[in-house]
Every structure is written in structure tokens, then in C-alpha cells.
Motif scaffolding. Structure first.
Motif, PDB file in Angstrom:
ATOM      1  N   PRO A   9      41.585  32.530  44.028  1.00 24.12           N
ATOM      2  CA  PRO A   9      42.605  33.232  43.243  1.00 24.12           C
ATOM      3  C   PRO A   9      43.696  33.685  44.222  1.00 24.12           C
ATOM      4  O   PRO A   9      43.449  33.730  45.431  1.00 24.12           O
ATOM      5  CB  PRO A   9      41.861  34.461  42.692  1.00 24.12           C
ATOM      6  N   ILE A  10      44.869  34.009  43.699  1.00 23.91           N
ATOM      7  CA  ILE A  10      45.867  34.588  44.587  1.00 23.91           C
ATOM      8  C   ILE A  10      45.655  36.103  44.571  1.00 23.91           C
ATOM      9  O   ILE A  10      45.406  36.681  43.523  1.00 23.91           O
ATOM     10  CB  ILE A  10      47.307  34.154  44.225  1.00 23.91           C
ATOM     11  N   TYR A  11      45.761  36.717  45.740  1.00 25.95           N
ATOM     12  CA  TYR A  11      45.350  38.122  45.901  1.00 25.95           C
ATOM     13  C   TYR A  11      46.473  39.098  45.576  1.00 25.95           C
ATOM     14  O   TYR A  11      47.638  38.855  45.910  1.00 25.95           O
ATOM     15  CB  TYR A  11      44.885  38.350  47.350  1.00 25.95           C
ATOM     16  N   TYR A  12      46.088  40.213  44.964  1.00 24.14           N
ATOM     17  CA  TYR A  12      47.052  41.293  44.787  1.00 24.14           C
ATOM     18  C   TYR A  12      47.351  41.882  46.157  1.00 24.14           C
ATOM     19  O   TYR A  12      46.420  42.103  46.942  1.00 24.14           O
ATOM     20  CB  TYR A  12      46.458  42.405  43.910  1.00 24.14           C
ATOM     21  N   HIS A  18      38.792  44.710  51.546  1.00 21.75           N
ATOM     22  CA  HIS A  18      37.418  45.016  51.960  1.00 21.75           C
ATOM     23  C   HIS A  18      36.633  43.717  52.014  1.00 21.75           C
ATOM     24  O   HIS A  18      37.123  42.649  51.584  1.00 21.75           O
ATOM     25  CB  HIS A  18      36.786  46.043  51.014  1.00 21.75           C
ATOM     26  N   GLY A  20      34.381  42.519  50.278  1.00 22.02           N
ATOM     27  CA  GLY A  20      34.234  41.828  48.994  1.00 22.02           C
ATOM     28  C   GLY A  20      35.374  40.844  48.772  1.00 22.02           C
ATOM     29  O   GLY A  20      35.178  39.746  48.249  1.00 22.02           O
ATOM     30  N   THR A  24      35.342  35.273  48.190  1.00 21.44           N
ATOM     31  CA  THR A  24      35.859  34.055  47.544  1.00 21.44           C
ATOM     32  C   THR A  24      36.456  33.100  48.571  1.00 21.44           C
ATOM     33  O   THR A  24      36.210  31.897  48.541  1.00 21.44           O
ATOM     34  CB  THR A  24      36.994  34.424  46.540  1.00 21.44           C
ATOM     35  N   ASP A  49      49.610  37.308  44.744  1.00 22.02           N
ATOM     36  CA  ASP A  49      50.026  37.525  43.360  1.00 22.02           C
ATOM     37  C   ASP A  49      50.889  38.785  43.382  1.00 22.02           C
ATOM     38  O   ASP A  49      50.366  39.893  43.324  1.00 22.02           O
ATOM     39  CB  ASP A  49      48.712  37.756  42.579  1.00 22.02           C
ATOM     40  N   GLY A 258      36.257  35.235  41.190  1.00 28.64           N
ATOM     41  CA  GLY A 258      35.267  36.272  40.922  1.00 28.64           C
ATOM     42  C   GLY A 258      34.997  36.342  39.420  1.00 28.64           C
ATOM     43  O   GLY A 258      35.861  35.996  38.611  1.00 28.64           O
ATOM     44  N   GLU A 260      34.991  38.603  37.250  1.00 28.26           N
ATOM     45  CA  GLU A 260      35.807  39.452  36.376  1.00 28.26           C
ATOM     46  C   GLU A 260      37.083  38.753  35.915  1.00 28.26           C
ATOM     47  O   GLU A 260      37.746  39.224  34.996  1.00 28.26           O
ATOM     48  CB  GLU A 260      36.136  40.777  37.093  1.00 28.26           C
ATOM     49  N   HIS A 287      32.015  33.390  40.641  1.00 33.31           N
ATOM     50  CA  HIS A 287      30.966  33.909  41.531  1.00 33.31           C
ATOM     51  C   HIS A 287      30.694  35.393  41.260  1.00 33.31           C
ATOM     52  O   HIS A 287      31.472  36.072  40.582  1.00 33.31           O
ATOM     53  CB  HIS A 287      31.339  33.679  42.998  1.00 33.31           C
ATOM     54  N   TRP A 289      29.533  39.446  42.579  1.00 32.13           N
ATOM     55  CA  TRP A 289      30.208  40.468  43.394  1.00 32.13           C
ATOM     56  C   TRP A 289      29.343  40.963  44.532  1.00 32.13           C
ATOM     57  O   TRP A 289      28.112  40.992  44.427  1.00 32.13           O
ATOM     58  CB  TRP A 289      30.511  41.701  42.541  1.00 32.13           C
ATOM     59  N   LEU A 290      29.993  41.459  45.563  1.00 36.18           N
ATOM     60  CA  LEU A 290      29.306  42.279  46.555  1.00 36.18           C
ATOM     61  C   LEU A 290      29.273  43.689  45.972  1.00 36.18           C
ATOM     62  O   LEU A 290      30.312  44.192  45.510  1.00 36.18           O
ATOM     63  CB  LEU A 290      30.095  42.309  47.873  1.00 36.18           C
ATOM     64  N   LEU A 297      31.860  46.432  44.801  1.00 36.39           N
ATOM     65  CA  LEU A 297      32.498  47.004  45.985  1.00 36.39           C
ATOM     66  C   LEU A 297      34.004  47.016  45.776  1.00 36.39           C
ATOM     67  O   LEU A 297      34.628  45.988  45.514  1.00 36.39           O
ATOM     68  CB  LEU A 297      32.124  46.160  47.209  1.00 36.39           C
TER      69      LEU A 297
END
Ligand code: ME8
Length: 661
Positions: A9-12, A18, A20, A24, A49, A258, A260, A287, A289-290, A297
Motif C-alpha cells: 500500500p502507499i503509506y500515510y 513503527h 508494524g 508489509t 499517500d 494489511g 484493515e 496480511h 497485524w503485529l 500495534l
């Protein structure tokens, strides 16, 4: 040649990264490396993102533009990926011009085909999740995903006819069981969303202006999730004249996400692609989660609840890139959630890396060094040799089957089963006893040869997972550190190869002592965290601008100088920037990474002259766009008072990625 297109995914750009978050991307990196080693043409995409209400608000509260706010955070994220040896092929930003243009083309197409229409919208918006919810979807009046407050928002909006595609999505799941994995996610999607039928999706905002303006109504801006999902095709030049990558790599082999965000990927994304008349991705994997103390997390949880160290920068600094990668890839059963504690991490490092792998490597090297001047000859097979050799020869097929099922923990457990078997083989063959008897010298040589070959084969298989250790091991056994899977036949090591004895790659950690240290560190980080964040915010704001405007060049402290990161890069492609007389656009390889750099040197060097040059690049400069082209670094040049210019290059041959200090 087979192709393999894999995405994270593209990250915020939250900045609160962290361990977690790393999950991915580390999995995707291992898969991408594995497929590259299999000889496939791989495209591995990750990025950020950056649009939406959250960023808009944060920037406003600091008195800076959204881009000024996100730029340093994006640089920080790239840094984190560098630390973890993530070898992506493109880092896309939703603020990239080509991406925004693609989003507009997608909206235009859907508007023209009637799949996007105008109506009034009222809904509950969760700003952190950037998601709208209906009244019935709320949990105790709060966001059902994160449990935070939502706000009621009403506006004239454009809608996407998501409802129309529900039957086709159900059919897609039925006909392609591989499309959404693991299987439990299909049940979640069907029972929680599809069974009740889908409602049309609000895909525009007038209140949030930090987004892509809709081409047919500039008062409206794209909904962040449409903008974000589009990255998977915009990165390949979808619907543009430069669509060669799209033609080659789409549909994606795997979107790893992830759990969610499965809803967005397994319902909205295929519906959008169906509406566009494009093929859907081959697979979406949601997938687990940690967890910390049983909960996902997240930075807020970790601050509040536990004293575990979750900061990836600190973790890599303390235990190294490979140990962190290994933990993530090995510890959590794939597809499930897994509890994260420092103790678990340290125990994993000690048991598998320091003991099993580390001991095998150091014992093998030490025994060869003690008894022979170089690798002895293979000799005849005896006793349990055959069993060990068979395990080595079957290893790749086993690892490959696990990786095809995306099961990195299982693949690693197969490799470590061979490592354990080899350690047991040492105990069975007792080389130290053989060494005492001159008549057993040939047998001793054969035992050590078998061990060296086992180490080599395991190290090649470990390359996608432990990027640094595998290279160090292979080098010390006189092998190519980039050895591919075609070298996995037992018996390829040549007798007489000099074997280097290297220091322990994973020193054993005193867990008790380290846990005390970590607890102290976490406590001090908690205390200083708000201060640090404020200081950062300030830095990102006014002070930075003032500093940039200051013309005089005062003396700098050594610590300030060391903040600059200078690396040797190799120019692998170069072109003129059409709109400019001064600028060249270079593609520079720096170690495993490829960067886009713009330099004002077109008057002094032709693009042809630049290709193949080794240059010095400032790699932690804030990225900027020059003439619309992204520049992720600066190539150093010397200039005399007459304006003559010369590139600064290492004086001796130096690998790309080498540090300049
Ligand atoms: O969701 N355990 O971005 P993000 C495992 N921008 N994985 C975790 C995790 C944890 N505790 N916490 C986060 C977004 N992640 C959107 C995606 S894609 C078109 C848009 C993972 O920065 C998370 O599951 O919130 C996701 O895969 C990744 O970090 C980025 O999350």
C-alpha cells in the motif's frame, strides 16, 4: 521472460513509523527479491499517500503548505526503507505530476461512461482513516475501524456506481479463489459488505482541497482512496502515451495489504477497474497485524500501553537490518496476527541467527582454517552425508513452493531446518576427532566440504530475506554475493577456494541485560517524544525557511556537517529536460536504489557524456521538483570563478552506494 508486479500500500506520511509499518514492505521486498532471483522481470512499487484532510489540517496548523509538511516525512520514510534494504523499483507519491494526471484521466473516463454522477451526500467521516461511514456502520457512534470520533459531513458530491458492481465482484470471488487470500478475508468481505448489497461511493469533496481537482468540475477534489488506489496503475503510465510499463506489468500479480484495508482493495478497486474496462489484479493478500498486548500495534497504543521498543530506526541501529527483517519474516504465521515484544525479537535473533546460522558458519570456517589452507576436496560420501546433501538439493523446490504460497515464515523454516541438520551433522561426524588421526584426513576434508557447500546453498536461499548476512557469507566462501538460484547444485564449490574466517555476523545478545537497556531507552524516548515532535514541527515550519533564505555561510559544527549524506552514484540514464536549457534529468543508481536527479549542468555535459559517470550525490536533500521533474538528490560539481564546471568523482574505482565523508 516472466514478469512479476508486486505492490505495497502507499503509506500515510504520518512520521510515526513503527515496526508494524515495516511488515508489509519487508514481505514484499523478500518476494520481489525472490522473483528477481528466479530470473523474472520484477516491478516492485511502494510510495506515499499524501492527499486528504489529515495532511491539509496538519499543514495549516503549522502555517506551511501541505507539500512543505509532507516532503520531510517522505524523505524519512525513504530513509527507513533504505535502512531495511528495501529495493523498490519506483517510489510513487500521490503528489507526483504523472500520478495526478492519471487520476484525472480515470475520473474523466468514469464520468463520461456514466459510472460517476452528481448527488448530495451526508455521512460520518473518520479523518484518521479517511473513510465515510453510514449511521448503521458506526460502532457506538464511532469509527468501526479505529474507534475514534467521526464528524457528520454534508455536501454536493460525485458518486461512483459501486452498487452496480456487487454481483460481478461476488462472481469474481467465486470464479477466482486465488483473487483474495487468505480465504477468511473472502468471508469477511461477503458477510460484512457484499451480502447486504453495496451503496454507491462518494468520490469527491469540496471541503478538502488538498487532492486532485476533478477535470470536469474544478470545485471538487478527488476522494483520497480513489486517488490512492489509482497509484497501482498510474505508476505504470496507465492511459498515458508512456504506457509501456502498464502493457508489460498489468494486471498486478500481487497487492499485499494489511487486513484493515482489504475492503478498499477487494471491493472498490476491482469495481473501479471493471468500470474502466481493465483487468483486475491477480491477487490481493490481506496480511495480519503485529499486536502489542493483544491490540494492533500503533504509535498511540505503544505510547500508552507498553514499554516495547517499536521504532524501526532504533531497532535497526541496535540489531541490524537483517535481524529486523528476519523477525518480521519468520515470527508471525503468515496471514495471522502476531504479538510483538522485544523479548521475542531478541530470542529469535539469538536462537536462529546467532546460534543456528552463526555457529554453523563460524564452526565451518574455523575448522577449515585450522586444518587446511583452503577448501578441501569433496571426497567420498559416507554415513549421513547423503541425507544432508539430499536436503540441500531439495531445498530450493521446497522454498520455492512456500514462496509461491507467499509463506515466508515456512520458507525460512525450511532453510533453517537444513542449517539445524548441518549443525547436527557436525556433532555426528566429530571433525575434531577426525583431525587427530592423519589416516582420516581425507574424510575430514569431505566433512568440511559438505558443510561449506551446505552453508553456501543456505546463504543463496537466504538472499531474499537476509540481504547483508547472505552477501557476507557468500563472499567469505569465495562466491559471488549475487549468486542466483541456478547455483544451487550441491558440489559447485571448487576445492582450493580460499575460505575467509569472518567475525560472528550475529553476535549473541544478553537478553536480560538488553531488555533493561531497552526499557530505559523507551522511557527516555517517551519523555522526549512530544518535545521532539514539537521541535520537528517548528523545524518544518518557519525556521527552515529562514535558514534556506540566509545568504551568508557561517562556520558549521562537525555534527552539522555529518548530517549530510553523500554517496557515490552511477548515472545509468540521462536526458535533457525539454522545457529547460540548463537542466539534465539523470537516473542515478546508488547501491540498490535508483533515484531521479535533476542538475543544472546541461551547458557543460551532454546526456551521452553523463551515462556511466560515477558521481557524488547528496542523498538526504529534501526532494524537489524542477521543471516538473522530481529531483531526489544533488550531484556535486566544482565551479571556478569563470563559471567552468566539473563533476566531482571518486579518484579511484568505487562502487555505487559507497559513502563519501
Ligand atoms: O493504510 N501490523 O496506509 P498506512 C502490521 N494509505 N501491519 C501494519 C501495522 C501493524 N501493527 N500497522 C500498519 C494506508 N500496518 C493507506 C493505504 S493503499 C492504496 C493506501 C501496515 O500508512 C498497514 O496494514 O496506514 C498497511 O499495509 C501499511 O502498514 C501502511 O499503512
Amino acid at each position: 521472460m516472466n514478469t512479476y508486479y508486486i505492490t505495497t500500500p502507499i503509506y500515510y506520511p504520518s512520521g510515526n513509523w513503527h515496526i508494524g509499518h515495516c511488515y508489509t514492505t519487508v514481505i514484499c521486498d523478500a518476494l520481489a527479491r525472490f522473483h528477481k532471483m528466479k530470473g523474472e522481470e520484477v516491478f516492485f512499487l511502494t510510495g506515499t499517500d499524501e492527499h486528504g484532510q489529515k495532511v491539509e489540517k496538519e499543514a495549516k496548523s503549522r502555517g506551511i503548505t501541505p507539500l512543505e509538511f509532507v516532503d520531510p516525512l517522505v524523505a524519512q520514510l525513504k530513509d527507513m526503507w533504505r535502512l531495511l534494504d528495501i529495493g523498490y523499483d519506483r517510489f510513487i507519491r500521490t503528489t507526483d505530476e504523472d500520478h495526478a494526471a492519471c487520476v484525472q484521466r480515470i475520473y474523466q473516463k468514469l464520468y463520461e461512461s456514466g459510472d460517476i454522477y452528481k448527488a448530495e451526500y451526508e455521512g460520518h467521516y473518520c479523518t484518521p482513516c479517511e473513510a465515510f461511514w453510514t449511521q448503521s456502520q458506526l460502532k457506538d457512534g464511532k469509527c468501526p475501524d479505529c474507534g475514534r470520533e467521526v464528524t457528520l459531513q454534508k455536501e454536493e458530491s460525485y458518486f461512483f456506481r459501486l452498487s452496480k458492481y456487487a454481483p460481478r465482484i461476488l462472481k469474481l470471488y467465486e470464479e477466482n479463489p486465488e483473487f483474495l487470500q487468505p480465504k477468511s478475508r473472502v468471508n469477511e468481505m461477503v458477510n460484512n459488505f457484499l451480502k447486504a448489497g453495496l451503496t454507491d461511493l462518494c468520490v469527491s469533496r469540496t471541503t478538502v482541497k488538498w487532492g486532485v481537482p476533478l477535470p470536469f468540475d474544478e470545485k471538487h477534489f478527488s476522494y483520497v482512496w480513489i486517488d490512492a488506489l489509482a497509484n497501482y496503475v498510474s505508476a505504470l503510465g496507465y492511459a498515458s502515451p508512456q504506457d509501456a510499463l502498464y502493457k508489460k506489468f498489468w494486471p498486478a500479480d500481487l497487492h499485499m495489504v494489511g487486513k484493515e484495508i482489504v475492503r478498499f482493495h477487494a471491493i472498490i478497486w476491482p469495481a473501479l477497474l471493471m468500470a474502466l474496462g481493465e483487468p483486475v489484479p491477480k491477487q490481493i493478500y490481506g496480511h495480519g497485524w503485529l499486536l502489542i498486548g493483544g491490540d494492533k500495534l500503533s504509535k498511540s497504543k505503544q505510547d500508552a500501553v507498553k514499554s516495547e521498543l517499536t521504532d524501526p530506526y532504533e531497532l535497526v541501529k541496535r540489531y541490524g537490518t537483517d535481524a529486523v527483517r528476519y523477525f518480521l519474516l519468520r515470527e508471525i504465521p503468515f496471514g495471522s496476527d502476531g504479538e510483538y515484544t522485544n523479548e521475542r525479537l531478541l530470542n529469535r535473533i539469538n536462537a536462529d541467527l546467532a546460534n543456528d546460522l552463526g555457529n554453523l558458519v563460524s564452526r565451518t570456517q574455523a575448522m577449515i582454517a585450522q586444518n587446511f589452507s583452503a577448501l578441501p576436496a569433496r571426497g567420498l560420501q559416507e554415513g549421513t552425508d547423503g541425507e544432508l546433501i539430499a536436503m540441500c538439493e531439495e531445498l530450493f523446490a521446497r522454498v520455492s513452493a512456500d514462496m509461491d504460497a507467499l509463506n515466508a515464515p515456512e520458507a525460512l523454516s525450511k532453510i533453517f531446518a537444513v542449517i539445524s541438520r548441518a549443525n547436527k551433522y557436525i556433532d555426528e561426524t566429530t571433525p575434531w576427532v577426525l583431525a587427530k588421526d592423519p589416516a582420516k584426513r581425507e574424510r575430514l576434508g569431505a566433512v568440511l566440504y559438505n558443510l561449506a557447500e551446505t552453508v553456501r546453498i543456505c546463504a543463496v536461499c537466504l538472499r531474499p530475506f537476509l540481504t547483508k548476512a547472505s552477501a557476507a557469507i557468500l563472499k567469505s566462501f569465495g562466491c559471488d554475493e549475487n549468486a542466483g538460484f541456478d547455483t544451487l547444485r550441491f558440489g559447485l564449490l571448487e576445492a582450493g577456494t580460499p575460505i575467509e574466517k569472518i567475525p560472528p555476523i550475529f553476535p549473541r545478545i544478553d537478553v536480560k541485560k538488553e531488555l533493561v537497556e531497552v526499557e530505559k531507552l523507551v522511557a527516555s524516548m517517551k519523555k522526549s517524544a512530544p518535545l521532539k515532535r514539537e521541535a520537528n514541527a517548528e523545524k518544518v515550519g518557519k525556521k527552515e525557511k529562514e535558514a534556506a533564505n540566509a545568504a551568508a555561510k557561517p562556520l558549521v559544527a562537525f555534527e552539522d556537517f555529518t548530517k549530510l549524506e553523500l554517496k557515490v552514484g552511477e548515472v545509468i540514464a540521462c536526458e535533457k529536460i525539454a522545457k529547460s536549457e540548463k537542466l539534465l534529468h539523470e537516473t542515478v543508481k546508488i547501491g540498490n536504489e535508483v533515484r531521479s536527479v535533476v542538475s543544472g549542468i546541461a551547458k557543460y555535459y551532454t546526456p551521452e557524456e553523463m551515462v556511466g559517470k560515477k558521481v557524488v550525490v547528496v542523498t538526504n536533500l529534501k526532494p524537489a521538483k524542477l521543471c516538473g521533474v522530481l529531483s531526489e538528490g544533488m550531484i556535486l560539481c566544482a565551479e571556478d570563478e569563470n563559471g567552468n564546471l566539473s563533476l566531482v568523482s571518486p579518484e579511484k574505482e568505487m562502487v555505487s552506494g559507497g559513502t563519501v565523508r
